[in-house]
Write a protein that holds these residues in place. Structure first.
Motif, PDB file in Angstrom:
ATOM      1  N   MET A  52       0.850  -1.196   0.000  1.00  0.00           N
ATOM      2  CA  MET A  52       0.000   0.000   0.000  1.00  0.00           C
ATOM      3  C   MET A  52       0.884   1.244   0.000  1.00  0.00           C
ATOM      4  O   MET A  52       2.070   1.171   0.322  1.00  0.00           O
ATOM      5  CB  MET A  52      -0.879   0.037   1.261  1.00  0.00           C
ATOM      6  N   LEU A  53       0.259   2.395  -0.300  1.00  0.00           N
ATOM      7  CA  LEU A  53       1.067   3.614  -0.398  1.00  0.00           C
ATOM      8  C   LEU A  53       1.632   4.064   0.943  1.00  0.00           C
ATOM      9  O   LEU A  53       2.544   4.882   0.987  1.00  0.00           O
ATOM     10  CB  LEU A  53       0.262   4.734  -1.072  1.00  0.00           C
ATOM     11  N   THR A  54       1.111   3.518   2.039  1.00  0.00           N
ATOM     12  CA  THR A  54       1.662   3.879   3.348  1.00  0.00           C
ATOM     13  C   THR A  54       2.778   2.924   3.776  1.00  0.00           C
ATOM     14  O   THR A  54       3.406   3.134   4.806  1.00  0.00           O
ATOM     15  CB  THR A  54       0.561   3.872   4.426  1.00  0.00           C
ATOM     16  N   TYR A  75      -0.638  -1.241  -4.603  1.00  0.00           N
ATOM     17  CA  TYR A  75      -2.091  -0.985  -4.656  1.00  0.00           C
ATOM     18  C   TYR A  75      -2.339   0.515  -4.719  1.00  0.00           C
ATOM     19  O   TYR A  75      -2.988   1.091  -3.853  1.00  0.00           O
ATOM     20  CB  TYR A  75      -2.705  -1.567  -3.381  1.00  0.00           C
ATOM     21  N   ALA A  76      -1.796   1.188  -5.736  1.00  0.00           N
ATOM     22  CA  ALA A  76      -1.896   2.637  -5.871  1.00  0.00           C
ATOM     23  C   ALA A  76      -1.396   3.040  -7.246  1.00  0.00           C
ATOM     24  O   ALA A  76      -0.679   2.273  -7.894  1.00  0.00           O
ATOM     25  CB  ALA A  76      -1.050   3.333  -4.801  1.00  0.00           C
ATOM     26  N   ALA A  77      -1.767   4.243  -7.632  1.00  0.00           N
ATOM     27  CA  ALA A  77      -1.216   4.785  -8.881  1.00  0.00           C
ATOM     28  C   ALA A  77       0.165   5.371  -8.612  1.00  0.00           C
ATOM     29  O   ALA A  77       1.116   5.139  -9.354  1.00  0.00           O
ATOM     30  CB  ALA A  77      -2.148   5.844  -9.451  1.00  0.00           C
ATOM     31  N   GLY A  78       0.275   6.130  -7.516  1.00  0.00           N
ATOM     32  CA  GLY A  78       1.552   6.755  -7.163  1.00  0.00           C
ATOM     33  C   GLY A  78       2.444   5.745  -6.462  1.00  0.00           C
ATOM     34  O   GLY A  78       1.993   4.999  -5.605  1.00  0.00           O
ATOM     35  N   VAL A 100      -7.756   2.747 -13.616  1.00  0.00           N
ATOM     36  CA  VAL A 100      -9.020   2.353 -12.982  1.00  0.00           C
ATOM     37  C   VAL A 100      -9.445   3.324 -11.879  1.00  0.00           C
ATOM     38  O   VAL A 100     -10.579   3.269 -11.412  1.00  0.00           O
ATOM     39  CB  VAL A 100      -8.953   0.911 -12.423  1.00  0.00           C
ATOM     40  N   LEU A 101      -8.523   4.186 -11.432  1.00  0.00           N
ATOM     41  CA  LEU A 101      -8.892   5.155 -10.390  1.00  0.00           C
ATOM     42  C   LEU A 101      -8.974   6.573 -10.929  1.00  0.00           C
ATOM     43  O   LEU A 101      -9.219   7.512 -10.190  1.00  0.00           O
ATOM     44  CB  LEU A 101      -7.908   5.092  -9.204  1.00  0.00           C
ATOM     45  N   THR A 102      -8.749   6.732 -12.226  1.00  0.00           N
ATOM     46  CA  THR A 102      -8.666   8.080 -12.802  1.00  0.00           C
ATOM     47  C   THR A 102      -9.960   8.866 -12.587  1.00  0.00           C
ATOM     48  O   THR A 102      -9.940   9.983 -12.064  1.00  0.00           O
ATOM     49  CB  THR A 102      -8.346   7.997 -14.311  1.00  0.00           C
ATOM     50  N   ALA A 234      -3.112  14.803  -4.749  1.00  0.00           N
ATOM     51  CA  ALA A 234      -1.986  14.020  -5.293  1.00  0.00           C
ATOM     52  C   ALA A 234      -1.149  13.422  -4.160  1.00  0.00           C
ATOM     53  O   ALA A 234      -1.398  12.279  -3.749  1.00  0.00           O
ATOM     54  CB  ALA A 234      -1.156  14.890  -6.219  1.00  0.00           C
ATOM     55  N   ARG A 235      -0.186  14.178  -3.655  1.00  0.00           N
ATOM     56  CA  ARG A 235       0.632  13.720  -2.539  1.00  0.00           C
ATOM     57  C   ARG A 235       0.897  14.888  -1.602  1.00  0.00           C
ATOM     58  O   ARG A 235       1.203  15.991  -2.046  1.00  0.00           O
ATOM     59  CB  ARG A 235       1.960  13.142  -3.029  1.00  0.00           C
ATOM     60  N   GLY A 236       0.812  14.621  -0.300  1.00  0.00           N
ATOM     61  CA  GLY A 236       0.923  15.676   0.703  1.00  0.00           C
ATOM     62  C   GLY A 236       2.172  16.535   0.590  1.00  0.00           C
ATOM     63  O   GLY A 236       2.089  17.771   0.633  1.00  0.00           O
ATOM     64  N   ALA A 293     -11.270  -2.598  -8.522  1.00  0.00           N
ATOM     65  CA  ALA A 293     -10.529  -2.690  -9.791  1.00  0.00           C
ATOM     66  C   ALA A 293      -9.022  -2.592  -9.552  1.00  0.00           C
ATOM     67  O   ALA A 293      -8.228  -3.281 -10.198  1.00  0.00           O
ATOM     68  CB  ALA A 293     -11.001  -1.599 -10.745  1.00  0.00           C
ATOM     69  N   MET A 294      -8.615  -1.740  -8.607  1.00  0.00           N
ATOM     70  CA  MET A 294      -7.185  -1.625  -8.273  1.00  0.00           C
ATOM     71  C   MET A 294      -6.656  -2.956  -7.738  1.00  0.00           C
ATOM     72  O   MET A 294      -5.585  -3.430  -8.106  1.00  0.00           O
ATOM     73  CB  MET A 294      -6.980  -0.510  -7.230  1.00  0.00           C
ATOM     74  N   GLY A 295      -7.448  -3.578  -6.868  1.00  0.00           N
ATOM     75  CA  GLY A 295      -7.044  -4.865  -6.295  1.00  0.00           C
ATOM     76  C   GLY A 295      -6.963  -5.960  -7.351  1.00  0.00           C
ATOM     77  O   GLY A 295      -6.041  -6.786  -7.332  1.00  0.00           O
TER      78      GLY A 295
HETATM   79  C1  GLV Z   1      -3.565   7.063  -4.271  1.00  0.00           C
HETATM   80  O1  GLV Z   1      -3.187   8.049  -3.726  1.00  0.00           O
HETATM   81  C2  GLV Z   1      -2.861   6.397  -5.330  1.00  0.00           C
HETATM   82  O2  GLV Z   1      -1.754   6.808  -5.706  1.00  0.00           O
HETATM   83  O3  GLV Z   1      -3.419   5.405  -5.808  1.00  0.00           O
END
Ligand code: GLV
Ligand code: GLV
Length: 324
Positions: A52-54, A75-78, A100-102, A234-236, A293-295
């Motif tokens: 995950m992104l974290t 499990y992320a775009a970034g 899929v998350l756009t 986007a990102r913090g 869809a991401m999963g």
């Molecule tokens: C969410 O922040 C991602 O990058 O999927």
């Protein structure tokens, strides 16, 4: 024997079922992240990881997983929290989950912008507090989007979708891009400084890199118009939160809507006090459809690499594959 796979978070039921069909799955079946020590221990011996992104997917984690690790499905775009270079060095394929998350993320961006401009969150707080009110020509006025200029920073897939939705609201869209003007889009490109000076709202859609860290700091906030809004889905760390917490009460900009934070899930205390700030707990892609869809893309990536020996879609470091 099914290849062993570690999944670092609870996932939608359909995704879990698919993973369990294909693999020997160990899962951290909870929403709070695993402790670092648990992550390192549980990843050991895995042929694939779903991260995950974290999660900090660094060389230490890749080493802890061991020599059989072939693929990290993020499990992320970034993928700014994945050390792609280290993975490439170790011959590990990294994939992400774009496309899929756009629309989900673009919709949420417009929701935040509207929430801020039309004072939806502030109004909700006001009503819940039992504030006294009646309809009045001057009561709780916001500003509309129609005819305003939206400045998009980073015209990738999400930025492009945001542009399309914003145009449907009558906004004029300008953009800036690290790679310069795009020949395939009819929108006006501006250098960042000009975009900041001329936009009524600025929305961030670029990846987090060393170059974009604190892209919106003191100078950028000063360059923005006093009535302008800032939106970050986007990102913090693209935004210097301390500078933002100074700029807002000083009236340098009119408001901010933040879905992501510099030290997630912590929020700079000053921002919590301000009415002209809309805050969300990183929900950009948080629709049931998008998250499933991401999963499924993660499951497909693991299947391609571990079972079919094929290059997966959305591979971030294709050179690993070419090297064989
Ligand atoms: C969410 O922040 C991602 O990058 O999927
Ligand atoms: C507002 O509620 C109006 O009817 O003008």
């Amino acid at each position: 024997m099914k290849p062993p796979v570690y999944v670092s978070r609870r996932v939608p039921a359909r995704v879990r079922a698919r993973l369990e069909d294909l693999f020997e799955v160990t899962i951290h079946d909870a929403e709070p992240p695993p402790a670092r020590s648990e992550l390192l221990a549980a990843a050991t011996g895995s042929h694939g990881l779903v991260t995950m992104l974290t999660d900090n997917v660094d060389d230490e984690l890749l080493a802890a997983a061991g020599a059989d690790l072939r693929v990290v499905a993020h499990y992320a775009a970034g993928y700014d929290t994945v050390d792609v270079e280290a993975a490439t060095r170790r011959g590990i394929v990294v994939t992400n989950t774009p496309d899929v998350l756009t629309e989900a993320t673009a919709e949420f961006t417009l929701a935040l912008l509207l929430g801020l401009a039309r004072r939806i969150a502030a109004g909700d707080r006001f009503v819940r507090r039992g504030g006294e009110w009646s309809w009045a020509p001057t009561f709780m006025l916001g500003s509309g989007l129609d005819g305003r200029t939206l400045g998009i920073v980073g015209l990738g897939r999400i930025g492009t979708a945001v542009a399309r939705l914003a145009q449907a609201f009558g906004m004029r869209v300008v953009y800036t891009n690290g790679s310069g003007p795009r020949l395939d889009v009819a929108l006006e490109w501006l250098p960042l400084q000009r975009l900041l000076e001329s936009s009524d709202a600025v929305s961030l859609h670029c990846p987090l890199t060393p170059e974009t860290h604190h892209l919106i700091g003191r100078a950028a906030l000063r360059a923005m118009r006093p009535h302008a809004f800032l939106v970050n889905t986007a990102r913090g760390p693209l935004v210097d939160e301390a500078a933002l917490a100074v700029a807002l009460p000083a009236g340098e900009i009119a408001g901010a809507a933040l879905d992501v934070f510099e030290r997630e899930p912590e929020v700079t205390a000053g921002l919590l006090e301000l009415e002209n700030v809309v805050l969300a707990p990183h929900l950009g892609s948080a629709t049931a459809e998008a998250r499933e869809a991401m999963g499924m893309l993660c499951a497909q990536a693991l299947e391609s690499v571990l079972l079919e020996r094929q290059i997966p879609p959305n591979v971030v470091n294709p050179e690993v594959w070419r090297r064989g």
